[in-house]
Write a protein that holds these residues in place. Structure first.
Motif: not given
Length: 83
Positions: A1-16, A18-29
């Motif tokens: 089963m796929a993880g909970l779907g999260v969409l990040i909408v952010e213009s700053d690639s570094g922040l975008r 970093a958030m993605k890396d943190q959330l992926l570590g918790h099994g989120l899609q």
């Protein structure tokens, strides 16, 4: 089963990324985009459960994106990022 779907909408690639890396570590899609047009397309395509959006995007309001999508029937939870 796929993880909970999260969409990040952010213009700053570094922040975008970093958030993605943190959330992926918790099994989120996680999907990331950098603007409103891409966010609208992605929300239509994948119907994420959570949208993390920069409120002051270069091309417009992240809050307006959430309001517009809600009017179109989205039940995604929104988290606004202000700077």
């Amino acid at each position: 089963m796929a993880g909970l779907g999260v969409l990040i909408v952010e213009s700053d690639s570094g922040l975008r990324d970093a958030m993605k890396d943190q959330l992926l570590g918790h099994g989120l899609q996680v999907t990331v985009v950098d603007g409103l047009a891409s966010a609208n397309d992605e929300m239509e395509r994948s119907s994420p459960a959570v949208v993390i959006v920069e409120l002051g995007l270069p091309e417009g309001s992240g809050l307006a994106l959430l309001d517009d999508r809600r009017r179109l029937g989205s039940d995604a939870h929104g988290i606004g990022l202000g700077r």
